[in-house]
Design an enzyme around this catalytic site. Structure first.
Site, PDB file in Angstrom:
ATOM      1  N   LYS A 201       0.854  -1.188   0.000  1.00 27.14           N
ATOM      2  CA  LYS A 201       0.000   0.000   0.000  1.00 27.14           C
ATOM      3  C   LYS A 201       0.890   1.237   0.000  1.00 27.14           C
ATOM      4  O   LYS A 201       1.718   1.418   0.903  1.00 27.14           O
ATOM      5  CB  LYS A 201      -0.879  -0.029   1.254  1.00 27.14           C
ATOM      6  CG  LYS A 201      -1.721   1.224   1.430  1.00 27.14           C
ATOM      7  CD  LYS A 201      -2.723   1.042   2.549  1.00 27.14           C
ATOM      8  CE  LYS A 201      -3.528   2.293   2.781  1.00 27.14           C
ATOM      9  NZ  LYS A 201      -4.511   2.127   3.842  1.00 27.14           N
ATOM     10  N   LYS A 255      -2.591  -1.558  -3.552  1.00 26.38           N
ATOM     11  CA  LYS A 255      -3.398  -0.341  -3.447  1.00 26.38           C
ATOM     12  C   LYS A 255      -2.533   0.886  -3.541  1.00 26.38           C
ATOM     13  O   LYS A 255      -1.492   0.914  -2.880  1.00 26.38           O
ATOM     14  CB  LYS A 255      -4.077  -0.401  -2.079  1.00 26.38           C
ATOM     15  CG  LYS A 255      -4.995   0.710  -1.761  1.00 26.38           C
ATOM     16  CD  LYS A 255      -5.525   0.474  -0.394  1.00 26.38           C
ATOM     17  CE  LYS A 255      -6.277   1.704   0.007  1.00 26.38           C
ATOM     18  NZ  LYS A 255      -6.475   1.770   1.411  1.00 26.38           N
TER      19      LYS A 255
HETATM   20  C1  PBG Z   1      -7.153   3.470   5.806  1.00 25.31           C
HETATM   21  C2  PBG Z   1      -7.622   3.182   4.441  1.00 25.31           C
HETATM   22  C3  PBG Z   1      -7.506   4.071   3.372  1.00 25.31           C
HETATM   23  C4  PBG Z   1      -8.164   3.473   2.313  1.00 25.31           C
HETATM   24  C5  PBG Z   1      -8.662   2.236   2.744  1.00 25.31           C
HETATM   25  N1  PBG Z   1      -8.303   2.066   4.068  1.00 25.31           N
HETATM   26  C6  PBG Z   1      -6.944   5.443   3.279  1.00 25.31           C
HETATM   27  C7  PBG Z   1      -5.623   5.759   3.783  1.00 25.31           C
HETATM   28  O1  PBG Z   1      -4.757   4.892   3.922  1.00 25.31           O
HETATM   29  O2  PBG Z   1      -5.430   6.922   4.081  1.00 25.31           O
HETATM   30  C8  PBG Z   1      -8.290   4.127   0.973  1.00 25.31           C
HETATM   31  C9  PBG Z   1      -9.404   3.680   0.130  1.00 25.31           C
HETATM   32  C10 PBG Z   1      -9.745   4.587  -0.977  1.00 25.31           C
HETATM   33  O3  PBG Z   1      -9.109   5.626  -1.238  1.00 25.31           O
HETATM   34  O4  PBG Z   1     -10.721   4.254  -1.660  1.00 25.31           O
HETATM   35  N2  PBG Z   1      -6.436   2.605   6.502  1.00 25.31           N
END
Ligand code: PBG
Length: 331
Positions: A201, A255
């Site tokens: 991520k 992601k």
């Molecule tokens: C938080 C989390 C995020 C997303 C999913 N879980 C955002 C972040 O890490 O700030 C992002 C999902 C999206 O942008 O659709 N743990």
């Protein structure tokens, strides 16, 4: 690769000449089996509200979840991912609300499991929907403390499992969290609860609309670069995935999605584990706004999802899930 054949004996357009032959030779196809729908949940009763930064996406109060779950069931979407919009008054430095057994996620899991027992439920394990600073972990002496955070995350995972969550999805990017969560789940005999690790991520600008949707955007005063990955690199990617598999992950997530297709394909080609792509909020809103403003054709949605399949993802978390399921039915 050695290229065989040449024009005019070989004409590549032969296999594109009509719809039936294009269908016949198509290597990738999408079905609703490939989709995971994220759902935003809010407090209150009888509430369905729009989210400005994500046109077409809503926040539902728990009692209104059946409105969207009926669609999920109808279109045979296998799993939903739940995200809470926690009111400010319930946020603190430690994200304590994450461990409240009457929080929005716990109530939602119970309702969905009761009314829609055949729909899979995935829950993020991270503290950002609950902290007053919007970070995924707790802050000690000005730093996100890895080891203290994973203790809380383990409790959060156990609570969600107890409520009936099927898939625990650590999205916090702390080191070592998959191992401690797996150990704790097993100790409590939650052998069948799986772990979908957000293994890879990146610290990304594409999460903006999501942070708005869960109400953490205004809270967050700095970026998440001390824990989420640096998109300039390849060096940590295999270790992130490899460690998580060794620690007990059943599936791994990449992601964001579209700007990381190279990463999906590298993981697919090097590990034997289901790879799931997250088409994140920023990707959704870009495509959605593009279509609404007639800059893009509607088929851009399917095209974007097909890219994930081509790269090697087995399924895709996408805010377009219902829209896609409707489209493939009419094809
Ligand atoms: C938080 C989390 C995020 C997303 C999913 N879980 C955002 C972040 O890490 O700030 C992002 C999902 C999206 O942008 O659709 N743990």
């Amino acid at each position: 690769m050695k290229i065989i054949g040449s024009y005019p004996k070989t004409r590549l357009r032969r296999l594109r000449k009509s719809q039936w032959i294009r269908n016949l030779v198509s290597e990738n196809n999408i079905s609703s089996n490939d989709l995971i729908l994220p759902i935003f949940i809010r407090e209150g009763k009888n509430k369905i509200e729009s989210i400005k930064s994500m046109p077409g996406i809503k926040r539902y109060s728990v009692d209104k979840l059946p409105t969207i779950l009926n669609q999920v069931k109808k279109h045979k979407i296998p799993m939903v991912a739940l995200f809470p919009f926690t009111p400010d008054r319930k946020k603190d430095n430690y994200g304590s609300e994450a461990l409240n057994q009457n929080n929005l996620i716990c109530k939602s899991i119970k309702l969905i499991k009761k009314k829609f027992p055949n729909v899979g439920i995935m829950c993020d394990v991270a503290l950002d929907p609950y902290t007053s600073h919007g970070h995924d972990g707790i802050i000690i002496n000005g730093k996100i403390d890895n080891d203290k955070t994973i203790k809380i995350l383990t409790k959060q995972a156990l609570l969600n499992a107890k409520m009936g969550c099927d898939v625990i999805a650590p999205s916090d990017m702390m080191d070592g969290r998959v191992g401690v969560i797996r150990k704790a789940l097993d100790k409590e005999k939650y052998y069948d609860v799986s772990i979908l690790s957000y293994a890879v991520k990146y610290a990304s600008s594409f999460y903006g609309p999501f942070r708005d949707a869960i109400g953490s955007k205004a809270k967050l005063k700095s970026d998440k670069k001390t824990y989420q990955m640096d998109y300039r690199n390849n060096f940590d990617l295999f270790r992130e995935v490899g460690f998580d598999i060794k620690e007990g992950a059943d599936m791994v997530m990449v992601k964001p999605g579209l700007v990381y297709l190279d990463i999906i394909s590298k993981i697919k080609n090097n590990f034997n584990i289901p790879v799931i792509a997250y088409q994140v909020s920023g990707e959704y809103s870009l495509i959605k706004n593009g279509i609404d403003q007639k800059l893009l054709g509607e088929e851009a949605i399917i095209e974007s999802i097909m890219a994930f399949k081509r790269a090697g993802a087995c399924s895709i978390v996408t805010y377009f899930a219902i829209e896609i399921a409707k489209k493939i039915k009419t094809n």
